[in-house]
Design a protein around this motif. Structure first.
Motif, PDB file in Angstrom:
ATOM      1  N   ILE A 108      47.506  25.104  35.670  1.00 46.11           N
ATOM      2  CA  ILE A 108      46.520  24.309  35.927  1.00 46.11           C
ATOM      3  C   ILE A 108      46.836  22.682  35.740  1.00 46.11           C
ATOM      4  O   ILE A 108      46.597  21.842  36.318  1.00 46.11           O
ATOM      5  N   THR A 109      47.747  22.469  34.602  1.00 45.50           N
ATOM      6  CA  THR A 109      48.391  21.289  34.347  1.00 45.50           C
ATOM      7  C   THR A 109      49.172  20.860  35.219  1.00 45.50           C
ATOM      8  O   THR A 109      49.183  19.853  35.716  1.00 45.50           O
ATOM      9  N   ALA A 110      50.278  21.685  35.616  1.00 44.96           N
ATOM     10  CA  ALA A 110      51.094  21.520  36.809  1.00 44.96           C
ATOM     11  C   ALA A 110      50.590  21.046  38.249  1.00 44.96           C
ATOM     12  O   ALA A 110      50.953  19.954  38.645  1.00 44.96           O
ATOM     13  N   ASN A 118      40.340  42.820  36.120  1.00 41.01           N
ATOM     14  CA  ASN A 118      41.769  43.024  36.324  1.00 41.01           C
ATOM     15  C   ASN A 118      42.131  43.214  37.936  1.00 41.01           C
ATOM     16  O   ASN A 118      42.992  42.601  38.525  1.00 41.01           O
ATOM     17  N   ILE A 119      41.257  44.128  38.390  1.00 37.69           N
ATOM     18  CA  ILE A 119      41.449  44.439  39.856  1.00 37.69           C
ATOM     19  C   ILE A 119      41.010  43.363  40.744  1.00 37.69           C
ATOM     20  O   ILE A 119      41.793  42.615  41.552  1.00 37.69           O
ATOM     21  N   VAL A 120      40.085  42.368  40.336  1.00 39.06           N
ATOM     22  CA  VAL A 120      39.590  41.014  40.947  1.00 39.06           C
ATOM     23  C   VAL A 120      40.614  40.059  40.847  1.00 39.06           C
ATOM     24  O   VAL A 120      40.939  39.448  41.774  1.00 39.06           O
ATOM     25  N   ALA A 121      41.151  39.960  39.470  1.00 33.51           N
ATOM     26  CA  ALA A 121      42.306  39.033  39.376  1.00 33.51           C
ATOM     27  C   ALA A 121      43.572  38.929  39.973  1.00 33.51           C
ATOM     28  O   ALA A 121      44.207  38.292  40.363  1.00 33.51           O
ATOM     29  N   VAL A 122      43.937  40.555  40.210  1.00 30.70           N
ATOM     30  CA  VAL A 122      45.146  40.713  40.823  1.00 30.70           C
ATOM     31  C   VAL A 122      44.852  40.291  42.320  1.00 30.70           C
ATOM     32  O   VAL A 122      45.896  39.572  43.213  1.00 30.70           O
ATOM     33  N   VAL A 123      43.889  40.747  43.250  1.00 31.14           N
ATOM     34  CA  VAL A 123      43.729  40.219  44.351  1.00 31.14           C
ATOM     35  C   VAL A 123      43.543  38.969  44.653  1.00 31.14           C
ATOM     36  O   VAL A 123      44.124  38.277  45.414  1.00 31.14           O
ATOM     37  N   LEU A 124      42.735  38.179  43.592  1.00 33.33           N
ATOM     38  CA  LEU A 124      42.624  36.838  43.760  1.00 33.33           C
ATOM     39  C   LEU A 124      44.102  36.234  43.788  1.00 33.33           C
ATOM     40  O   LEU A 124      44.330  35.041  44.212  1.00 33.33           O
ATOM     41  N   TYR A 125      44.677  36.762  42.704  1.00 33.50           N
ATOM     42  CA  TYR A 125      46.050  35.949  42.291  1.00 33.50           C
ATOM     43  C   TYR A 125      47.302  36.133  43.547  1.00 33.50           C
ATOM     44  O   TYR A 125      47.850  35.030  44.158  1.00 33.50           O
ATOM     45  N   VAL A 126      47.139  37.213  44.085  1.00 34.53           N
ATOM     46  CA  VAL A 126      47.842  37.327  45.338  1.00 34.53           C
ATOM     47  C   VAL A 126      47.484  36.471  46.381  1.00 34.53           C
ATOM     48  O   VAL A 126      48.279  35.818  47.099  1.00 34.53           O
ATOM     49  N   LEU A 127      46.311  36.209  46.671  1.00 36.27           N
ATOM     50  CA  LEU A 127      45.648  35.340  47.511  1.00 36.27           C
ATOM     51  C   LEU A 127      45.945  33.916  47.244  1.00 36.27           C
ATOM     52  O   LEU A 127      46.439  33.057  48.013  1.00 36.27           O
ATOM     53  N   ARG A 170      46.638  14.549  51.224  1.00 35.23           N
ATOM     54  CA  ARG A 170      47.655  15.606  51.329  1.00 35.23           C
ATOM     55  C   ARG A 170      47.113  16.748  50.163  1.00 35.23           C
ATOM     56  O   ARG A 170      47.909  17.493  50.009  1.00 35.23           O
ATOM     57  N   HIS A 171      45.907  16.904  49.966  1.00 35.33           N
ATOM     58  CA  HIS A 171      45.247  17.758  49.007  1.00 35.33           C
ATOM     59  C   HIS A 171      44.480  18.892  49.968  1.00 35.33           C
ATOM     60  O   HIS A 171      43.341  18.760  50.448  1.00 35.33           O
ATOM     61  N   PRO A 172      45.197  19.667  50.661  1.00 33.57           N
ATOM     62  CA  PRO A 172      44.452  20.909  51.399  1.00 33.57           C
ATOM     63  C   PRO A 172      43.415  21.625  50.582  1.00 33.57           C
ATOM     64  O   PRO A 172      43.729  21.714  49.349  1.00 33.57           O
ATOM     65  N   ILE A 173      42.273  21.694  51.239  1.00 38.13           N
ATOM     66  CA  ILE A 173      41.186  22.518  50.545  1.00 38.13           C
ATOM     67  C   ILE A 173      41.903  23.938  50.103  1.00 38.13           C
ATOM     68  O   ILE A 173      41.130  24.338  48.955  1.00 38.13           O
ATOM     69  N   ALA A 174      42.693  24.336  50.703  1.00 41.08           N
ATOM     70  CA  ALA A 174      43.222  25.756  50.448  1.00 41.08           C
ATOM     71  C   ALA A 174      44.010  25.849  49.041  1.00 41.08           C
ATOM     72  O   ALA A 174      43.889  26.498  48.189  1.00 41.08           O
ATOM     73  N   MET A 175      44.755  24.542  48.695  1.00 42.02           N
ATOM     74  CA  MET A 175      45.257  24.468  47.486  1.00 42.02           C
ATOM     75  C   MET A 175      44.368  24.298  46.427  1.00 42.02           C
ATOM     76  O   MET A 175      44.718  24.770  45.234  1.00 42.02           O
ATOM     77  N   ILE A 176      43.461  23.517  46.855  1.00 43.80           N
ATOM     78  CA  ILE A 176      42.362  23.384  45.552  1.00 43.80           C
ATOM     79  C   ILE A 176      41.561  24.562  45.326  1.00 43.80           C
ATOM     80  O   ILE A 176      41.117  24.895  44.243  1.00 43.80           O
ATOM     81  N   PHE A 177      41.446  25.462  46.382  1.00 44.64           N
ATOM     82  CA  PHE A 177      40.987  26.992  46.378  1.00 44.64           C
ATOM     83  C   PHE A 177      41.754  27.693  45.394  1.00 44.64           C
ATOM     84  O   PHE A 177      41.393  28.287  44.333  1.00 44.64           O
ATOM     85  N   SER A 178      42.950  27.534  45.584  1.00 44.00           N
ATOM     86  CA  SER A 178      43.998  28.098  44.594  1.00 44.00           C
ATOM     87  C   SER A 178      43.797  27.763  43.137  1.00 44.00           C
ATOM     88  O   SER A 178      43.694  28.772  42.197  1.00 44.00           O
ATOM     89  N   VAL A 179      43.746  26.634  42.915  1.00 50.81           N
ATOM     90  CA  VAL A 179      43.611  26.066  41.403  1.00 50.81           C
ATOM     91  C   VAL A 179      42.094  26.480  40.994  1.00 50.81           C
ATOM     92  O   VAL A 179      41.939  26.971  39.738  1.00 50.81           O
ATOM     93  N   VAL A 180      41.024  26.624  41.761  1.00 50.43           N
ATOM     94  CA  VAL A 180      39.913  27.094  41.454  1.00 50.43           C
ATOM     95  C   VAL A 180      40.019  28.615  40.808  1.00 50.43           C
ATOM     96  O   VAL A 180      39.392  29.064  39.804  1.00 50.43           O
ATOM     97  N   ILE A 181      40.844  29.256  41.622  1.00 50.58           N
ATOM     98  CA  ILE A 181      41.072  30.706  41.217  1.00 50.58           C
ATOM     99  C   ILE A 181      41.735  30.858  39.695  1.00 50.58           C
ATOM    100  O   ILE A 181      41.270  31.684  39.090  1.00 50.58           O
ATOM    101  N   PHE A 182      42.504  29.897  39.573  1.00 52.82           N
ATOM    102  CA  PHE A 182      43.349  30.031  38.360  1.00 52.82           C
ATOM    103  C   PHE A 182      42.209  29.657  37.332  1.00 52.82           C
ATOM    104  O   PHE A 182      42.480  30.190  36.265  1.00 52.82           O
ATOM    105  N   VAL A 183      41.400  28.652  37.326  1.00 53.77           N
ATOM    106  CA  VAL A 183      40.590  28.407  36.413  1.00 53.77           C
ATOM    107  C   VAL A 183      39.540  29.329  36.330  1.00 53.77           C
ATOM    108  O   VAL A 183      39.260  29.576  34.934  1.00 53.77           O
ATOM    109  N   VAL A 184      39.066  30.194  37.004  1.00 52.35           N
ATOM    110  CA  VAL A 184      38.076  31.105  37.042  1.00 52.35           C
ATOM    111  C   VAL A 184      38.505  32.267  36.302  1.00 52.35           C
ATOM    112  O   VAL A 184      37.736  32.745  35.311  1.00 52.35           O
ATOM    113  N   CYS A 185      39.698  32.803  36.574  1.00 49.09           N
ATOM    114  CA  CYS A 185      40.514  33.974  36.092  1.00 49.09           C
ATOM    115  C   CYS A 185      40.624  33.381  34.316  1.00 49.09           C
ATOM    116  O   CYS A 185      40.627  34.190  33.574  1.00 49.09           O
TER     117      CYS A 185
END
Length: 281
Positions: A157-159, A218-227, A171-186
Motif C-alpha cells: 500500500i505504501t509503494a 482465505n479463499i476470497v483473499a486468494v481470488v481477490l489477490y489473483v485479480l 494516469r491513475h486508472p480506476i483498475a489500479m485504484i481497485f487493486s489497492v482497495v483489495i490490498f487494504v480490505v484484505c
C-alpha cells in the motif's frame, strides 16, 4: 542497571527504545518526511518506541497479569510483537537508506546508523525470546503467516501511494485504484483475524467458528489477490514518463515493481494459509 530495565531483557528493551527514539528524532533535522515511504519509516520508529516501552511498563507494574483472561499467553504476545518490530524496523532501515540517504546528508546518515543499531538489537531480542520457546498463536506458523501477510500488505500500500503521488492524476486508472482497495480490505480483515485469535473472548460474539471464517476469507483473499495482481500488471506497466524525485528525472519502476512482487508474495502466503486452514477444519 536498576528499575524495570534490569537484566539482559530489560537492557535490550532500553536499547531498542533509545536507538529507535534517536532515529525518530534525528530525521527531523534532515528535512521533511511527508513522502509515503518517509511516513512509513517515521511510523515504524514510533511503533518501535511504543511497543517495548508499553511492554516494559506492563511487566514492571504487573499489569499484564490482569490481562490473563483476555490474553492468556503474555510471552507469546511479547515475542510476536518483538518479531514484528524487528521485521518492520529492518524494512524502514533498508527503505530509508535506499530512498533518503545521501553522502552529504549528515542527519540522514546518523538516522540510518541509529536505525541499523536498533534493528540489530531487535533481532537479538527476537532470537533470545524465541529460544525460550513461547507456545502461542503469534509464534506459531499460522500467526507468523498472518503477521507476514499484514506486513507485506503495508509495504504494498505504501509503494502504491508513492507511485500515485508522483504520477499525473489522469494516469491513475480506476483498475489500479481497485487493486489497492483489495490490498487494504484484505489487510483490515487479516488484522481482525489476528486480534480474534489473540483475544479468545471476542470469538463468543461471532456466530460461526473462527476456523470457518478464516477458511472462507482465505479463499476470497486468494481470488481477490489473483485479480489484483493481473489488473495491476496490466495497467501499471503502460509506457509513460513521470517525475520521480528520489533517484532519477523521469520514469522509475521501483514502486510498481514493489507492488507487483509484494502482491505475488502475499498471494503465495494466502495460498499456504488456505491449505493450512483446510487441513485444520
Amino acid at each position: 542497571m536498576c528499575g524495570p530495565f534490569k537484566g539482559p531483557k530489560g537492557i535490550l528493551r532500553l536499547l531498542e527504545i533509545i536507538f529507535s527514539a534517536l532515529a525518530f528524532i534525528t530525521i527531523f533535522f534532515g528535512g521533511t518526511m511527508f513522502r509515503p515511504w518517509g511516513v512509513w519509516c517515521v511510523f515504524v520508529w514510533l511503533f518501535c518506541i511504543i511497543v517495548p516501552l508499553v511492554i516494559t511498563i506492563m511487566e514492571a507494574m504487573s499489569w499484564h497479569v490482569l490481562l490473563a483472561a483476555f490474553l492468556p499467553d503474555w510471552a507469546d504476545l511479547t515475542c510476536g510483537l518483538t518479531t514484528l518490530c524487528a521485521v518492520m524496523i529492518t524494512s524502514a532501515t533498508i527503505i530509508f537508506a535506499a530512498v533518503f540517504v545521501c553522502i552529504t546528508c549528515i542527519a540522514s546518515i546518523f538516522c540510518f546508523i541509529f536505525s541499523l543499531v536498533a534493528t540489530v538489537v531487535f533481532w537479538i531480542d527476537t532470537i533470545l525470546q524465541r529460544k525460550a520457546g513461547p507456545n502461542g498463536y503469534l509464534c506459531g506458523l499460522r500467526g507468523s503467516l498472518r503477521m507476514a501477510e499484514a506486513f507485506i500488505a503495508c509495504i504494498i500500500i505504501t509503494a502504491a501511494l508513492d507511485h500515485f503521488l508522483f504520477v499525473e492524476w489522469y494516469r491513475h486508472p480506476i483498475a489500479m485504484i481497485f487493486s489497492v482497495v483489495i490490498f487494504v480490505v484484505c489487510l483490515v480483515v487479516t488484522v481482525v483475524i489476528i486480534i480474534l485469535n489473540l483475544v479468545k473472548l471476542l470469538q463468543a460474539f461471532i456466530p460461526v467458528a473462527l476456523t470457518l471464517i478464516e477458511f472462507v476469507f482465505n479463499i476470497v483473499a486468494v481470488v481477490l489477490y489473483v485479480l489484483a495482481v493481473i489488473v495491476w500488471c496490466v495497467f501499471a506497466y503502460r509506457r509513460y514518463r513521470y517525475y520521480y524525485p528520489y533517484s532519477c528525472r523521469y520514469c522509475s519502476y521501483e514502486d510498481r515493481n514493489t507492488v507487483t512482487v509484494g502482491a505475488i508474495v502475499n498471494l503465495i502466503l494466502y495460498i499456504v494459509d488456505l491449505y493450512l486452514s483446510f487441513k485444520a477444519r
